[in-house]
Design an enzyme around this catalytic site. Sequence first.
Site, short mmCIF file in Angstrom:
data_model
loop_
_atom_site.label_atom_id
_atom_site.label_comp_id
_atom_site.label_asym_id
_atom_site.label_seq_id
_atom_site.Cartn_x
_atom_site.Cartn_y
_atom_site.Cartn_z
N ASN A 117 39.85 -72.40 -28.33
CA ASN A 117 39.65 -73.85 -28.28
C ASN A 117 40.34 -74.44 -27.07
OD1 ASN A 117 42.04 -75.87 -28.91
ND2 ASN A 117 42.48 -73.98 -30.05
N SER A 118 39.74 -75.53 -26.63
CA SER A 118 40.39 -76.37 -25.64
C SER A 118 40.01 -77.81 -25.99
CB SER A 118 39.92 -76.02 -24.22
OG SER A 118 40.52 -76.93 -23.32
N ILE A 119 40.61 -78.28 -27.06
CA ILE A 119 40.24 -79.59 -27.59
C ILE A 119 40.89 -80.69 -26.73
CG2 ILE A 119 40.21 -81.02 -29.68
CD1 ILE A 119 38.75 -78.40 -30.11
N CYS A 131 51.22 -77.02 -27.09
CA CYS A 131 49.77 -77.10 -26.90
C CYS A 131 49.39 -76.39 -25.61
CB CYS A 131 49.29 -78.55 -26.85
SG CYS A 131 47.52 -78.63 -26.48
N ILE A 142 52.82 -69.27 -35.12
CA ILE A 142 52.63 -69.52 -33.72
C ILE A 142 51.51 -70.55 -33.49
CG2 ILE A 142 53.38 -67.24 -32.94
CD1 ILE A 142 50.46 -66.37 -32.75
N GLY A 200 49.08 -68.17 -38.32
CA GLY A 200 48.32 -67.27 -37.46
C GLY A 200 47.37 -66.38 -38.23
N GLY A 201 46.12 -66.81 -38.30
CA GLY A 201 45.07 -65.95 -38.85
C GLY A 201 45.10 -65.77 -40.35
N GLY A 211 45.09 -72.46 -40.79
CA GLY A 211 44.39 -73.26 -39.79
C GLY A 211 42.92 -72.95 -39.67
O1 RRO Z 1 44.13 -80.13 -29.13
C1 RRO Z 1 44.23 -78.96 -28.69
O2 RRO Z 1 43.54 -78.55 -27.75
C2 RRO Z 1 45.18 -77.99 -29.26
C3 RRO Z 1 46.46 -78.30 -29.63
BR1 RRO Z 1 47.12 -80.04 -29.61
C4 RRO Z 1 47.34 -77.27 -30.05
O3 RRO Z 1 48.52 -77.48 -30.39
N1 RRO Z 1 46.87 -76.01 -30.05
C5 RRO Z 1 45.62 -75.71 -29.69
O4 RRO Z 1 45.23 -74.53 -29.71
N2 RRO Z 1 44.76 -76.72 -29.30
#
Ligand code: RRO
Length: 314
Positions: free
Chosen positions: A79-81, A140, A201, A253-254, A275
């Site tokens: 992810n890259s939210i 993050c 983590i 984690g997983g 998660g």
């Molecule tokens: O929002 C995100 O891209 C993000 C956050 Br804040 C985080 O703590 N961990 C992550 O994998 N993505």
Amino acid sequence: MPQLHTPDPTTGPPADRVGPLRLKNPVMTASGTAGLGLELEPFVDLAEPGAIVVKTLTRKPRRGNPMPRLCETPSGLLNSIGLPNKGLDHFIENVLPRLAGRCSCLIVNIAGTCTGEFGEMAAQLDRAGGVDALELNISCPNVEGGDLPFSRDPSVVYRLVSDVRAATKLPVITKLSPNVSDIAAIARASKEGGTDAVSLINTLLGMAVDWRSGRPGLGTTIGGLSGPAVKPVALRMVWEVCRTVDVPVIGIGGIRDADDALEFLCVGASAVQVGTSHYRTPDVIPRVLAGMRERLLAAGRADVRSVIGSVRAG
Ligand code: RRO
């Protein structure tokens, strides 16, 4: 039925306490995977998880990172939210009143743009009321090109956590990055700064690419990996922190089922967060809790406390 909470907190290692926090049970949502909590309500009674941890809030609103923000790989989710959110004021005015009282424990995850901002946000949430604890997202991976400015240097971590400690009486959990060479040193710095617990983590830096087009799977090229692939890394790091630093640990984690959760407790975690599994199984936490009771019963364990730290490492 085996106990997932402790009737008498003075007897043995607590499965329902993380530092000063008293929990109904040791299974929480992981930040970012259940929105601000209310999104989970169609699937789960919000009072059932040990705690609801809300998606990271920043002081000012953020739009988040360019698309695509998610990329599935065979072994985990990238992810890259980029922390999209409406900002802390909006949360306090519009969301917090709807959440407070609905969860058995409400943990608000915050990220600052500089070390001092964490403390300012902490003070604001303390004044707002209705929050049971703060989780400091110093880890993050999706800001500043994966640079992790608050994760890697123990002196920065110490300063940041001390600032927050001075700003609030709320219990403080510091969420650590796996993208460091010595996670115990970072956990120690957090503890010395005054954190009540550490959670670990956060996601592992990773990337995916389509070799035909040359296009990366994520709009920011690199992002954070989560899901089953990261569990062995997370277990190792939780174990390392638990055996070397005297601080309560929340394992992340997983985790997909009860055995995964019990493994984290076995290596020393006092609680866990679930998660990525929420994306496939939104009611994963009630399932994990039911599974834990069943498995403990089958193993002849009367109390989950007997599992905590029971690893027999060579
Ligand atoms: O929002 C995100 O891209 C993000 C956050 Br804040 C985080 O703590 N961990 C992550 O994998 N993505």
